[in-house]
Design a protein around this motif. Structure first.
Motif, mmCIF file in Angstrom:
data_model
loop_
_atom_site.group_PDB
_atom_site.id
_atom_site.type_symbol
_atom_site.label_atom_id
_atom_site.label_comp_id
_atom_site.label_asym_id
_atom_site.label_seq_id
_atom_site.Cartn_x
_atom_site.Cartn_y
_atom_site.Cartn_z
ATOM 1 N N CYS A 156 9.118 9.729 -9.219
ATOM 2 C CA CYS A 156 8.207 10.162 -8.165
ATOM 3 C C CYS A 156 6.883 9.410 -8.296
ATOM 4 O O CYS A 156 6.537 8.918 -9.366
ATOM 5 N N LEU A 157 6.152 9.348 -7.203
ATOM 6 C CA LEU A 157 4.864 8.667 -7.179
ATOM 7 C C LEU A 157 3.832 9.561 -6.507
ATOM 8 O O LEU A 157 4.040 10.034 -5.393
ATOM 9 N N LEU A 158 2.718 9.783 -7.198
ATOM 10 C CA LEU A 158 1.571 10.483 -6.627
ATOM 11 C C LEU A 158 0.436 9.469 -6.585
ATOM 12 O O LEU A 158 0.003 8.971 -7.634
ATOM 13 N N ARG A 159 -0.037 9.162 -5.387
ATOM 14 C CA ARG A 159 -0.967 8.039 -5.209
ATOM 15 C C ARG A 159 -2.157 8.453 -4.354
ATOM 16 O O ARG A 159 -1.998 9.118 -3.333
ATOM 17 N N LEU A 160 -3.330 8.020 -4.790
ATOM 18 C CA LEU A 160 -4.545 8.174 -3.996
ATOM 19 C C LEU A 160 -5.020 6.772 -3.625
ATOM 20 O O LEU A 160 -5.330 5.969 -4.500
ATOM 21 N N ARG A 161 -5.046 6.494 -2.336
ATOM 22 C CA ARG A 161 -5.373 5.151 -1.837
ATOM 23 C C ARG A 161 -6.704 5.180 -1.082
ATOM 24 O O ARG A 161 -6.943 6.086 -0.279
ATOM 25 N N THR A 162 -7.525 4.170 -1.334
ATOM 26 C CA THR A 162 -8.757 3.972 -0.575
ATOM 27 C C THR A 162 -8.693 2.613 0.108
ATOM 28 O O THR A 162 -8.430 1.598 -0.544
ATOM 29 N N GLU A 163 -8.915 2.597 1.412
ATOM 30 C CA GLU A 163 -8.846 1.370 2.191
ATOM 31 C C GLU A 163 -10.245 0.834 2.462
ATOM 32 O O GLU A 163 -11.224 1.584 2.458
ATOM 33 N N SER A 164 -10.326 -0.467 2.733
ATOM 34 C CA SER A 164 -11.623 -1.104 2.939
ATOM 35 C C SER A 164 -12.363 -0.530 4.141
ATOM 36 O O SER A 164 -13.589 -0.578 4.204
ATOM 37 N N GLY A 165 -11.647 0.036 5.097
ATOM 38 C CA GLY A 165 -12.296 0.642 6.253
ATOM 39 C C GLY A 165 -12.889 2.010 5.977
ATOM 40 O O GLY A 165 -13.525 2.606 6.843
ATOM 41 N N GLY A 166 -12.657 2.541 4.764
ATOM 42 C CA GLY A 166 -13.234 3.826 4.390
ATOM 43 C C GLY A 166 -12.244 4.978 4.377
ATOM 44 O O GLY A 166 -12.558 6.056 3.873
ATOM 45 N N ARG A 167 -11.046 4.777 4.939
ATOM 46 C CA ARG A 167 -10.063 5.849 4.961
ATOM 47 C C ARG A 167 -9.401 6.010 3.596
ATOM 48 O O ARG A 167 -9.156 5.035 2.896
ATOM 49 N N SER A 168 -9.102 7.260 3.222
ATOM 50 C CA SER A 168 -8.387 7.547 1.985
ATOM 51 C C SER A 168 -7.141 8.361 2.305
ATOM 52 O O SER A 168 -7.151 9.203 3.204
ATOM 53 N N LEU A 169 -6.079 8.115 1.549
ATOM 54 C CA LEU A 169 -4.795 8.772 1.768
ATOM 55 C C LEU A 169 -4.242 9.288 0.442
ATOM 56 O O LEU A 169 -4.307 8.596 -0.574
ATOM 57 N N LEU A 170 -3.708 10.487 0.474
ATOM 58 C CA LEU A 170 -2.968 11.016 -0.664
ATOM 59 C C LEU A 170 -1.491 10.999 -0.291
ATOM 60 O O LEU A 170 -1.095 11.515 0.753
ATOM 61 N N THR A 171 -0.681 10.408 -1.160
ATOM 62 C CA THR A 171 0.743 10.217 -0.872
ATOM 63 C C THR A 171 1.580 10.708 -2.041
ATOM 64 O O THR A 171 1.241 10.466 -3.201
ATOM 65 N N PHE A 172 2.675 11.384 -1.711
ATOM 66 C CA PHE A 172 3.673 11.762 -2.718
ATOM 67 C C PHE A 172 5.023 11.229 -2.271
ATOM 68 O O PHE A 172 5.453 11.472 -1.140
ATOM 69 N N LYS A 173 5.678 10.478 -3.159
ATOM 70 C CA LYS A 173 6.998 9.938 -2.864
ATOM 71 C C LYS A 173 7.989 10.459 -3.895
ATOM 72 O O LYS A 173 7.678 10.540 -5.089
ATOM 73 N N SER A 174 9.184 10.790 -3.416
ATOM 74 C CA SER A 174 10.246 11.262 -4.299
ATOM 75 C C SER A 174 11.576 10.669 -3.845
ATOM 76 O O SER A 174 11.716 10.260 -2.683
ATOM 77 N N PRO A 175 12.551 10.577 -4.739
ATOM 78 C CA PRO A 175 13.839 9.984 -4.372
ATOM 79 C C PRO A 175 14.515 10.752 -3.246
ATOM 80 O O PRO A 175 14.340 11.966 -3.117
ATOM 81 N N PRO A 176 15.306 10.049 -2.419
ATOM 82 C CA PRO A 176 16.007 10.714 -1.310
ATOM 83 C C PRO A 176 17.176 11.535 -1.826
ATOM 84 O O PRO A 176 17.628 11.349 -2.967
ATOM 85 N N PRO A 177 17.685 12.446 -0.990
ATOM 86 C CA PRO A 177 18.813 13.272 -1.432
ATOM 87 C C PRO A 177 20.097 12.481 -1.631
ATOM 88 O O PRO A 177 20.974 12.890 -2.380
#
Length: 203
Positions: free
Chosen positions: A58-79
């Motif tokens: 799994c991946l837990l990610r906090l991303r900051t983009e140059s335009g100022g937007r931030s995203l929190l993302t969680f990825k997990s394997p498919p079923p």
């Protein structure tokens, strides 16, 4: 309370290594692609002290983009396993305050374990999203969308389907790091300054 199914949040994609980023951008535009955005991303991967998320792929990610937007993302394997495409369940939301989000993650028992940077140019093309990415160790094209649309887009762009990459960028970096004996784990342009990655080390 109603919950959306994992099937509604599937991220389906493939990657291709790109020899010349500028030439690929021109090819996309000549083929009818529409430029959406162009900027820099700084990503932080989070995990708990035991590395549970990584162990579960799994991946837990906090991303900051140059335009100022931030995203929190969680990825997990498919079923269901998939061998033709890279598929993950992805849940993502826009964060108004990245520093406060980081504080919340730390309060929940997570800590930052890895940074990775990229320059990303995004296009809309023939029903898919194209991300032309420059990583510190190489250039890549990511195609995201429905399976048939991805294959069709790859064909239209003259890409060899057999050369597609199903690994994520951190997985590719680990192969480079191991092969070159690199002493760092953060995938930053500063860390790679003066380091030349041989093409043979990339897919």
């Amino acid at each position: 309370m109603q919950h959306t199914s994992d099937a509604e949040h599937l991220e389906i994609e493939v990657k291709f290594r790109v020899e010349n980023r500028s030439d690929m951008a021109d090819r996309i535009l000549r083929s009818g692609g529409v430029l959406v955005s162009d900027g820099f991303e700084m990503n932080i991967r989070w995990d708990d002290a035991s590395g549970l998320l990584a162990a579960q792929k799994c991946l837990l990610r906090l991303r900051t983009e140059s335009g100022g937007r931030s995203l929190l993302t969680f990825k997990s394997p498919p079923p269901v396993d998939e061998v033709q495409f890279k598929v993950f369940v992805e849940r993502e939301l826009v964060v108004s305050d990245a520093k406060e989000m980081a504080a919340i993650l730390e309060a929940l028992g997570f800590h930052p374990v890895q940074i990775y940077e990229k320059e990303r140019t995004v296009f809309r093309f023939d029903g898919v999203t194209l991300c032309l990415d420059r990583l510190p160790f190489g250039d890549f094209l990511e195609i995201e969308g429905e399976k048939e649309a991805i294959r069709h887009a790859a064909e239209r762009l003259g890409l060899n389907w057999e050369r597609r990459i199903l690994d994520n960028y951190l997985g590719l970096f680990e192969k480079v790091r191991h092969s070159m004996g690199l002493p760092f784990s953060d995938v930053t342009f500063a860390n790679f300054k003066g380091i030349r990655v041989e093409s043979a080390l990339l897919p």
